[in-house]
Scaffold this motif. Structure first.
Motif, PDB file in Angstrom:
ATOM      1  N   LEU A 168      -1.443  -6.654  -2.499  1.00  6.84           N
ATOM      2  CA  LEU A 168      -1.965  -7.772  -1.715  1.00  6.84           C
ATOM      3  C   LEU A 168      -1.008  -8.960  -1.746  1.00  6.84           C
ATOM      4  CD1 LEU A 168      -5.793  -7.834  -2.427  1.00  6.84           C
ATOM      5  CD2 LEU A 168      -4.659  -7.549  -0.224  1.00  6.84           C
ATOM      6  N   SER A 169      -0.453  -9.264  -2.921  1.00  4.47           N
ATOM      7  CA  SER A 169       0.514 -10.366  -3.026  1.00  4.47           C
ATOM      8  C   SER A 169       1.677 -10.136  -2.085  1.00  4.47           C
ATOM      9  CB  SER A 169       1.149 -10.422  -4.415  1.00  4.47           C
ATOM     10  OG  SER A 169       0.275 -10.950  -5.334  1.00  4.47           O
ATOM     11  N   LEU A 170       2.232  -8.934  -2.169  1.00  2.00           N
ATOM     12  CA  LEU A 170       3.412  -8.611  -1.396  1.00  2.00           C
ATOM     13  C   LEU A 170       3.123  -8.754   0.099  1.00  2.00           C
ATOM     14  CD1 LEU A 170       6.257  -7.674  -1.816  1.00  2.00           C
ATOM     15  CD2 LEU A 170       5.464  -5.320  -1.853  1.00  2.00           C
ATOM     16  N   SER A 171       1.973  -8.265   0.492  1.00  3.27           N
ATOM     17  CA  SER A 171       1.597  -8.318   1.892  1.00  3.27           C
ATOM     18  C   SER A 171       1.445  -9.773   2.346  1.00  3.27           C
ATOM     19  CB  SER A 171       0.289  -7.547   2.027  1.00  3.27           C
ATOM     20  OG  SER A 171      -0.218  -7.646   3.299  1.00  3.27           O
ATOM     21  N   ARG A 172       0.859 -10.604   1.499  1.00  2.83           N
ATOM     22  CA  ARG A 172       0.688 -12.011   1.843  1.00  2.83           C
ATOM     23  C   ARG A 172       2.042 -12.721   1.929  1.00  2.83           C
ATOM     24  NH1 ARG A 172      -2.808 -13.008  -2.405  1.00  2.83           N
ATOM     25  NH2 ARG A 172      -4.647 -11.850  -1.790  1.00  2.83           N
ATOM     26  N   VAL A 173       2.913 -12.468   0.936  1.00  2.83           N
ATOM     27  CA  VAL A 173       4.222 -13.118   0.951  1.00  2.83           C
ATOM     28  C   VAL A 173       4.989 -12.718   2.203  1.00  2.83           C
ATOM     29  CG1 VAL A 173       6.411 -13.428  -0.236  1.00  2.83           C
ATOM     30  CG2 VAL A 173       4.341 -13.098  -1.560  1.00  2.83           C
ATOM     31  N   ASP A 226       1.897 -21.362  -6.727  1.00 14.73           N
ATOM     32  CA  ASP A 226       1.406 -20.050  -7.167  1.00 14.73           C
ATOM     33  C   ASP A 226       2.512 -19.008  -7.065  1.00 14.73           C
ATOM     34  OD1 ASP A 226      -1.073 -21.065  -7.665  1.00 14.73           O
ATOM     35  OD2 ASP A 226      -1.946 -20.384  -5.760  1.00 14.73           O
ATOM     36  N   GLN A 227       3.251 -19.065  -5.957  1.00 14.97           N
ATOM     37  CA  GLN A 227       4.284 -18.056  -5.756  1.00 14.97           C
ATOM     38  C   GLN A 227       5.436 -18.227  -6.740  1.00 14.97           C
ATOM     39  OE1 GLN A 227       5.358 -17.938  -1.588  1.00 14.97           O
ATOM     40  NE2 GLN A 227       3.525 -16.747  -1.070  1.00 14.97           N
ATOM     41  N   LEU A 228       5.870 -19.468  -6.979  1.00 14.45           N
ATOM     42  CA  LEU A 228       6.968 -19.667  -7.940  1.00 14.45           C
ATOM     43  C   LEU A 228       6.519 -19.287  -9.345  1.00 14.45           C
ATOM     44  CD1 LEU A 228       8.680 -22.938  -6.653  1.00 14.45           C
ATOM     45  CD2 LEU A 228       9.482 -20.573  -6.430  1.00 14.45           C
ATOM     46  N   THR A 229       5.263 -19.557  -9.671  1.00 19.43           N
ATOM     47  CA  THR A 229       4.738 -19.123 -10.962  1.00 19.43           C
ATOM     48  C   THR A 229       4.857 -17.607 -11.079  1.00 19.43           C
ATOM     49  OG1 THR A 229       3.227 -20.990 -11.037  1.00 19.43           O
ATOM     50  CG2 THR A 229       2.669 -19.096 -12.424  1.00 19.43           C
ATOM     51  N   GLN A 230       4.506 -16.908  -9.988  1.00 21.94           N
ATOM     52  CA  GLN A 230       4.587 -15.451 -10.017  1.00 21.94           C
ATOM     53  C   GLN A 230       6.031 -14.966 -10.206  1.00 21.94           C
ATOM     54  OE1 GLN A 230       2.666 -13.655  -6.634  1.00 21.94           O
ATOM     55  NE2 GLN A 230       2.421 -11.693  -7.691  1.00 21.94           N
ATOM     56  N   VAL A 231       6.984 -15.635  -9.558  1.00 16.33           N
ATOM     57  CA  VAL A 231       8.397 -15.278  -9.708  1.00 16.33           C
ATOM     58  C   VAL A 231       8.806 -15.324 -11.187  1.00 16.33           C
ATOM     59  CG1 VAL A 231      10.767 -16.144  -9.364  1.00 16.33           C
ATOM     60  CG2 VAL A 231       9.212 -15.924  -7.412  1.00 16.33           C
ATOM     61  N   PHE A 232       8.546 -16.473 -11.837  1.00 15.71           N
ATOM     62  CA  PHE A 232       9.033 -16.616 -13.213  1.00 15.71           C
ATOM     63  C   PHE A 232       8.186 -15.805 -14.193  1.00 15.71           C
ATOM     64  CE2 PHE A 232      10.706 -20.325 -10.916  1.00 15.71           C
ATOM     65  CZ  PHE A 232      12.046 -19.976 -11.005  1.00 15.71           C
ATOM     66  N   PHE A 233       6.911 -15.638 -13.872  1.00 18.16           N
ATOM     67  CA  PHE A 233       6.069 -14.775 -14.703  1.00 18.16           C
ATOM     68  C   PHE A 233       6.632 -13.346 -14.678  1.00 18.16           C
ATOM     69  CE2 PHE A 233       2.759 -11.870 -15.759  1.00 18.16           C
ATOM     70  CZ  PHE A 233       2.024 -12.499 -16.757  1.00 18.16           C
ATOM     71  N   ASN A 234       6.882 -12.822 -13.475  1.00 17.14           N
ATOM     72  CA  ASN A 234       7.387 -11.445 -13.365  1.00 17.14           C
ATOM     73  C   ASN A 234       8.712 -11.285 -14.106  1.00 17.14           C
ATOM     74  OD1 ASN A 234       5.179 -10.960 -11.764  1.00 17.14           O
ATOM     75  ND2 ASN A 234       6.313 -10.430  -9.913  1.00 17.14           N
ATOM     76  N   LEU A 235       9.625 -12.251 -13.930  1.00 16.26           N
ATOM     77  CA  LEU A 235      10.949 -12.113 -14.548  1.00 16.26           C
ATOM     78  C   LEU A 235      10.876 -12.214 -16.071  1.00 16.26           C
ATOM     79  CD1 LEU A 235      13.205 -14.158 -12.088  1.00 16.26           C
ATOM     80  CD2 LEU A 235      12.902 -11.667 -12.237  1.00 16.26           C
ATOM     81  N   LYS A 312      11.746 -11.000  -4.860  1.00 20.11           N
ATOM     82  CA  LYS A 312      12.722 -11.130  -3.773  1.00 20.11           C
ATOM     83  C   LYS A 312      12.104 -11.792  -2.546  1.00 20.11           C
ATOM     84  CE  LYS A 312      13.684  -8.050  -0.798  1.00 20.11           C
ATOM     85  NZ  LYS A 312      14.018  -6.818  -0.063  1.00 20.11           N
ATOM     86  N   HIS A 313      10.919 -11.322  -2.154  1.00 17.22           N
ATOM     87  CA  HIS A 313      10.291 -11.883  -0.952  1.00 17.22           C
ATOM     88  C   HIS A 313       9.907 -13.353  -1.143  1.00 17.22           C
ATOM     89  CE1 HIS A 313      10.172  -8.527   1.823  1.00 17.22           C
ATOM     90  NE2 HIS A 313       9.923  -7.740   0.797  1.00 17.22           N
ATOM     91  N   ILE A 314       9.421 -13.696  -2.331  1.00 16.97           N
ATOM     92  CA  ILE A 314       9.058 -15.110  -2.556  1.00 16.97           C
ATOM     93  C   ILE A 314      10.310 -15.976  -2.513  1.00 16.97           C
ATOM     94  CG2 ILE A 314       8.128 -16.775  -4.216  1.00 16.97           C
ATOM     95  CD1 ILE A 314       6.155 -14.644  -5.129  1.00 16.97           C
ATOM     96  N   VAL A 315      11.384 -15.516  -3.158  1.00 18.27           N
ATOM     97  CA  VAL A 315      12.618 -16.302  -3.163  1.00 18.27           C
ATOM     98  C   VAL A 315      13.149 -16.445  -1.726  1.00 18.27           C
ATOM     99  CG1 VAL A 315      15.008 -16.410  -3.983  1.00 18.27           C
ATOM    100  CG2 VAL A 315      13.178 -15.758  -5.562  1.00 18.27           C
ATOM    101  N   ASN A 316      13.084 -15.363  -0.945  1.00 17.13           N
ATOM    102  CA  ASN A 316      13.492 -15.461   0.470  1.00 17.13           C
ATOM    103  C   ASN A 316      12.686 -16.522   1.197  1.00 17.13           C
ATOM    104  OD1 ASN A 316      15.356 -13.462   0.261  1.00 17.13           O
ATOM    105  ND2 ASN A 316      14.136 -11.877   1.284  1.00 17.13           N
TER     106      ASN A 316
END
Lengths: 342, 342
Positions: A168-173, A226-235, A312-316
């Motif tokens: 769902l996240s990916l689809s939204r991004v 929310d999205q930047l949090t997800q980026v750094f959380f994942n990494l 990748k998609h959030i950073v894009n």
């Protein structure tokens, strides 16, 4: 063939081939030359070679009615699928090519996606069904087995749940990738709070997370919190899990006055682990959905195979850059560059 | 503007607008008239009205360099997305439009699909996690609760498993929808064997399945045996479950010497139930993925929401027709028409 015909053909972006009444090729615009090859002017249309195309043209010459065909390219255009219209002129035929490859690829991408998701779910579902059956049958009165099986079932169900959330996240991004986020985000604070939320995961694994930050913690970037949090959380979560042998994750944050790929000032956030790393051969594919360096290990860690695709998609969407480096035996390093507010 | 220009423009399938050096519209081909409206010849290019398009053209007139833009249509072409090239000619500009709507829609369709699949999985996964937690906690030593929870968990896991299988089926059918199947299938035998496999499901519900067949059981159609089995399995299984109150499912098979929609001889297989039926308002959407007349009831029956979508795609692949009828209170009737081998 007049200069005017040339001008019109050359002003159009799709491949066009003009045939004369004598069935010879009179003109080709640059996209047609690029796709079909040079040196064909003056030759018979049979030099175009594609059987479906020749049949179609032959029929237009015979009947005087417009004809359509569709075929996968070969040779120079072997990665393309063409939809072709051959329309009769008072003398000769104008053949226009429409590139329908992207549409075909979109269909293929959806099928690959379904196949991947199904594959990701089938294994845990089959395992769950097996455990349920055992718990209702053979292990009905075995409290120890029960506790163990329920533990595994919980992990599997949680992983499936994460997979669904990641999808769902990916689809939204993806759906708002074109809309650049505009909120003002305190980047340093955001990274610190992700680290704080991951310390309880890192500590039991004996991993410390350090941050060295040469910028003001109040540093502002334009983004979606929310999205930047997800980026750094994942990494950082990945670094803790895959780099646990290195006992340490280093987060580094700095301002760069000119980032050449972003053409301006930028913030770089680097997440470095000291674990086994991986062969750099994997780097180009690491941000593909469901690509894994080691599938077994990833699943063991509870990974969904979507974490880096989401990054990748959030950073894009943030008009930033995402870079991955690794030397086997020396850990891995993931860098996010975000444009600085001028 | 020469007749020759007209001939070339009219031989091309995409909308084209030719502007003169005086910034007036000199020519439009039929696709352009259809999309942008009639009566614009001789008027200034600003009559084209689309702001993004006007900006782009204005810039080409000013700079002499080709320009590109992309915008969602309004008015006559409001369901379209256009990618536009405005290329300078020695005098004037040639504007060509590429319809990129299908690509945009393919992206949207994928996002809708992900959202639907995620939604279908989230509810049972959340339920599973709840049950597992209860079984490890509060209901740890309650054998009765355990048996009941494990039963529900098994049903949910089985339904998720069916969902994953149906997703794979649908994806496979879609990918070979253009390839017509060629095997010779004995249609009567195939339908009989589906009925035999469903009797054990129907009997406990008090439903009988009758077949009346006016054709030879050796009747041959061109088809894919697995896929046709799935078609009749889905239809008869639905009829048994949703029409159970009617106590009877009637399968009828006949040869039609001329089926008007198939333009030739055909076999019709009808599956009729005598249950509550449904409001015909639902019929046009019943073959959409995840569309349900009554979501709660469908889930209770273990339905994945994909059964009729699979039927439709398989019948399409067989170049047949699928028709649904229902009168509330009078049951529902599903008819598959397949071309007869001449």
């Amino acid at each position: 063939m007049t200069t005017r015909d040339h001008q019109i053909l050359n002003a159009l972006p799709y491949p066009l081939v003009l045939l004369g009444g004598d069935q010879r090729i009179v003109a080709m615009n640059p996209p047609a030359v690029e796709r079909l090859g040079a040196g064909l002017i003056g030759r018979s249309y049979v030099s175009l070679r594609q059987p479906a195309l020749l049949d179609c043209i032959e029929q237009v010459f015979r009947t005087g009615q417009a004809g359509r065909t569709r075929y996968p390219g070969t040779g120079l255009d072997r990665d393309r699928t063409w939809s072709v219209l051959a329309a009769p002129l008072p003398e000769g035929i104008l053949v226009s090519f429409e590139d329908v490859s992207e549409l075909e690829q979109a269909g293929q991408a959806r099928r690959d996606f379904v196949a991947n998701v199904s594959h990701e779910l089938k294994t845990p579902l089959t395992a769950m069904l097996g455990f349920i059956e055992t718990l209702r049958g053979a292990a009905r009165d075995d409290a120890t087995a029960r506790e163990r099986f329920l533990g595994i079932m919980q992990r599997e169900a949680e992983r499936m749940n994460r997979l669904v959330n990641d999808l769902l996240s990916l689809s939204r991004v993806e759906s708002d990738e074109r809309m650049r986020p505009t909120a003002e985000i305190r980047l340093g604070d955001l990274v610190q709070s992700v680290i704080a939320s991951l310390r309880p995961v890192a500590e039991p694994l004996g991993v410390t997370i350090d941050i060295d930050c040469s910028v003001d913690s109040q540093t502002i970037v334009r983004g979606d919190a929310d999205q930047l949090t997800q980026v750094f959380f994942n990494l950082i979560d990945n670094a803790v899990k895959y780099g646990r042998d290195g006992k340490r994750v280093q987060v580094h944050m700095e301002r760069v006055s000119r980032d050449s790929s972003l053409r301006g000032p930028a913030y770089h956030v680097t997440v470095q682990d000291f674990g086994p790393g991986f062969d750099p051969i994997h780097i180009p594919r690491l941000t593909e959905r469901f690509y894994r360096v080691d599938s077994h290990r990833s699943r063991e860690m509870g990974g969904t195979g979507l974490g880096l695709a989401i990054v990748k998609h959030i950073v894009n969407r943030h008009r930033g850059r995402f870079r991955i480096e690794s030397t086997p035996g020396n850990g891995a390093c993931f860098t996010v560059s975000l444009p600085a507010v001028a």
